[in-house]
Design a protein around this motif. Sequence first.
Motif, mmCIF file in Angstrom:
data_model
loop_
_atom_site.group_PDB
_atom_site.id
_atom_site.type_symbol
_atom_site.label_atom_id
_atom_site.label_comp_id
_atom_site.label_asym_id
_atom_site.label_seq_id
_atom_site.Cartn_x
_atom_site.Cartn_y
_atom_site.Cartn_z
ATOM 1 N N PRO A 80 -8.015 -7.902 -14.992
ATOM 2 C CA PRO A 80 -9.282 -8.651 -14.993
ATOM 3 C C PRO A 80 -9.430 -9.634 -13.832
ATOM 4 C CG PRO A 80 -7.971 -9.137 -16.975
ATOM 5 C CD PRO A 80 -7.262 -8.051 -16.248
ATOM 6 N N ARG A 81 -8.320 -10.128 -13.309
ATOM 7 C CA ARG A 81 -8.406 -11.093 -12.191
ATOM 8 C C ARG A 81 -9.162 -10.483 -11.015
ATOM 9 N NH1 ARG A 81 -5.414 -12.523 -7.824
ATOM 10 N NH2 ARG A 81 -3.917 -10.834 -8.160
ATOM 11 N N LEU A 82 -9.024 -9.155 -10.834
ATOM 12 C CA LEU A 82 -9.703 -8.453 -9.730
ATOM 13 C C LEU A 82 -10.754 -7.487 -10.281
ATOM 14 C CD1 LEU A 82 -6.669 -7.566 -7.380
ATOM 15 C CD2 LEU A 82 -8.065 -9.633 -7.397
ATOM 16 N N MET A 83 -11.435 -7.885 -11.334
ATOM 17 C CA MET A 83 -12.463 -7.027 -11.943
ATOM 18 C C MET A 83 -11.908 -5.611 -12.245
ATOM 19 S SD MET A 83 -14.965 -9.134 -12.072
ATOM 20 C CE MET A 83 -16.490 -8.273 -12.380
ATOM 21 N N ASN A 84 -10.657 -5.589 -12.685
ATOM 22 C CA ASN A 84 -9.954 -4.343 -13.051
ATOM 23 C C ASN A 84 -9.829 -3.346 -11.890
ATOM 24 O OD1 ASN A 84 -9.568 -5.292 -15.667
ATOM 25 N ND2 ASN A 84 -11.527 -4.478 -16.369
ATOM 26 N N ALA A 85 -9.635 -3.895 -10.684
ATOM 27 C CA ALA A 85 -9.345 -3.017 -9.535
ATOM 28 C C ALA A 85 -7.949 -2.411 -9.721
ATOM 29 C CB ALA A 85 -9.397 -3.825 -8.243
ATOM 30 N N PHE A 86 -7.763 -1.218 -9.156
ATOM 31 C CA PHE A 86 -6.479 -0.515 -9.268
ATOM 32 C C PHE A 86 -5.505 -0.952 -8.176
ATOM 33 C CE2 PHE A 86 -6.167 3.213 -12.144
ATOM 34 C CZ PHE A 86 -7.386 3.093 -12.784
ATOM 35 N N THR A 87 -4.404 -1.557 -8.570
ATOM 36 C CA THR A 87 -3.314 -1.810 -7.619
ATOM 37 C C THR A 87 -2.524 -0.496 -7.474
ATOM 38 O OG1 THR A 87 -1.842 -2.381 -9.424
ATOM 39 C CG2 THR A 87 -3.067 -4.212 -8.414
ATOM 40 N N GLY A 88 -1.492 -0.510 -6.608
ATOM 41 C CA GLY A 88 -0.654 0.682 -6.442
ATOM 42 C C GLY A 88 0.061 1.058 -7.731
ATOM 43 N N THR A 89 0.649 0.049 -8.406
ATOM 44 C CA THR A 89 1.408 0.376 -9.629
ATOM 45 C C THR A 89 0.483 0.875 -10.738
ATOM 46 O OG1 THR A 89 1.379 -1.974 -10.200
ATOM 47 C CG2 THR A 89 3.403 -1.136 -9.200
ATOM 48 N N MET A 90 -0.771 0.425 -10.737
ATOM 49 C CA MET A 90 -1.718 0.939 -11.749
ATOM 50 C C MET A 90 -2.021 2.426 -11.495
ATOM 51 S SD MET A 90 -4.204 -2.349 -12.066
ATOM 52 C CE MET A 90 -5.460 -1.691 -13.139
ATOM 53 N N MET A 91 -2.087 2.800 -10.216
ATOM 54 C CA MET A 91 -2.321 4.224 -9.901
ATOM 55 C C MET A 91 -1.149 5.061 -10.430
ATOM 56 S SD MET A 91 -3.940 4.047 -6.100
ATOM 57 C CE MET A 91 -5.300 2.947 -5.732
ATOM 58 N N LEU A 92 0.059 4.516 -10.259
ATOM 59 C CA LEU A 92 1.247 5.233 -10.753
ATOM 60 C C LEU A 92 1.244 5.286 -12.284
ATOM 61 C CD1 LEU A 92 3.913 3.638 -8.366
ATOM 62 C CD2 LEU A 92 2.921 5.931 -8.199
ATOM 63 N N GLU A 93 0.864 4.170 -12.909
ATOM 64 C CA GLU A 93 0.840 4.129 -14.380
ATOM 65 C C GLU A 93 -0.206 5.068 -14.950
ATOM 66 O OE1 GLU A 93 0.703 0.385 -16.588
ATOM 67 O OE2 GLU A 93 1.894 -0.519 -15.004
ATOM 68 N N LEU A 94 -1.322 5.201 -14.234
ATOM 69 C CA LEU A 94 -2.366 6.120 -14.729
ATOM 70 C C LEU A 94 -1.794 7.542 -14.791
ATOM 71 C CD1 LEU A 94 -5.335 6.503 -15.634
ATOM 72 C CD2 LEU A 94 -5.887 7.033 -13.256
ATOM 73 N N GLN A 95 -1.042 7.895 -13.745
ATOM 74 C CA GLN A 95 -0.439 9.233 -13.739
ATOM 75 C C GLN A 95 0.505 9.415 -14.947
ATOM 76 O OE1 GLN A 95 2.828 10.295 -11.140
ATOM 77 N NE2 GLN A 95 1.673 12.038 -10.344
ATOM 78 N N LYS A 97 0.389 7.851 -17.834
ATOM 79 C CA LYS A 97 -0.372 7.913 -19.095
ATOM 80 C C LYS A 97 -1.035 9.276 -19.253
ATOM 81 C CE LYS A 97 0.608 3.643 -19.924
ATOM 82 N NZ LYS A 97 1.812 3.291 -20.600
ATOM 83 N N VAL A 98 -1.495 9.850 -18.133
ATOM 84 C CA VAL A 98 -2.103 11.182 -18.221
ATOM 85 C C VAL A 98 -1.046 12.203 -18.658
ATOM 86 C CG1 VAL A 98 -3.172 13.041 -16.867
ATOM 87 C CG2 VAL A 98 -4.027 10.715 -16.656
ATOM 88 N N THR A 99 0.170 12.056 -18.139
ATOM 89 C CA THR A 99 1.260 12.953 -18.564
ATOM 90 C C THR A 99 1.498 12.778 -20.074
ATOM 91 O OG1 THR A 99 2.279 12.719 -16.395
ATOM 92 C CG2 THR A 99 3.683 13.589 -18.142
ATOM 93 N N GLU A 100 1.504 11.520 -20.522
ATOM 94 C CA GLU A 100 1.704 11.259 -21.964
ATOM 95 C C GLU A 100 0.591 11.925 -22.795
ATOM 96 O OE1 GLU A 100 2.404 7.077 -22.747
ATOM 97 O OE2 GLU A 100 2.034 7.363 -24.905
ATOM 98 N N LEU A 101 -0.640 11.832 -22.303
ATOM 99 C CA LEU A 101 -1.767 12.430 -23.037
ATOM 100 C C LEU A 101 -1.687 13.959 -23.022
ATOM 101 C CD1 LEU A 101 -4.566 9.997 -21.816
ATOM 102 C CD2 LEU A 101 -3.853 10.318 -24.198
#
Length: 258
Positions: A80-95, A97-101
């Motif tokens: 939220p500090r950056l209006m939910n912008a994606f940092t590098g680690t968030m891009m990695l985490e998204l991957q 979570k998609v694997t988990e799904l």
Amino acid sequence: MLAVGAWWRPCAAEMAVSFWNNLLQITKNRVLQQRGVSLYNYTHGFEEHVIKKKLEQFAGGSINLSKDGNGIGVLTVNNPRLMNAFTGTMMLELQEKVTELENWKEGKGLIIRGAENTFCSGSDLNVVKALSSMQDGVNTCMFIRNTLTRLMRLPLISVALVQGKAVGGGAELTTACDFRLMTPGSEIRFVHKEIGLVPGWGGATRLVQLIGSGNALKLLSGALKVDPERASVLFYCTDDTLLLFPPKTRLKCTEIVS
Ligand SMILES: CC[C@H](C(=O)O)C(=O)SCCNC(=O)CCNC(=O)[C@H](O)C(C)(C)COP(=O)(O)OP(=O)(O)OC[C@H]1O[C@@H](n2cnc3c(N)ncnc32)[C@H](O)[C@@H]1OP(=O)(O)O
């Protein structure tokens, strides 16, 4: 006879769920194959391990996934500090979570939302600046596009629940979902032309598929603000979209918004 019936019924229900999940997966795969959507790999010059190492250096925020017993998952973009912008680690985490799904056998629906009443403002501009060489830019885009292609292919009905602003890559993220649901006062905006970028997350291609090339060109070339009214005119999202959702997804969306 009764005992046999009692044993048979849950089994039939499971078979029916499994049948629909398989059918949904097959249909989605066929549509995606027809659209020629494939994943980038080394034949495209994509070196995933190289860009992952670089993205690790830009930490902050998180991607949270909760899965309930009814098969409804909620994926929250949380920075939220950056209006939910994606940092590098968030891009990695998204991957991750998609694997988990992809491995979630009981999953039926997925809601994607942003933390603290705003959706997502795309890539963290500090990461964009730091990874601005041609090779890093292309690799980052290939990485996130692959993740979003896999997200689209999940055998789950997905909904982007847009509260507040979905800007840049955030607008592109909404196009990777089956449906978009916008709360009053929210907006989706492809701001790319304002910052001299083309949509790097594959959102332009998906937008053309969703609303046609003429409408997509208007939104992209004008960086137009799409409010819920304009969204419903474009059939980008409609009020009665909600009626199409399975009741449990509908209930979950209502819980989040209220
Ligand atoms: C490869 C590119 C990729 C793609 O789509 O392909 C991208 O996504 S590039 C990024 C595109 N996104 C933007 O350019 C959005 C930039 N942000 C804004 O326009 C505004 O912040 C907005 C409209 C999202 C919200 O405006 P509002 O007035 O409500 O809030 P603030 O501007 O005060 O924002 C609060 C705070 O957040 C920082 N912020 C917002 N977005 C980003 C971002 N994408 N990257 C880094 N930082 C961001 C903003 O600078 C403020 O920080 P502060 O320290 O408080 O000044």
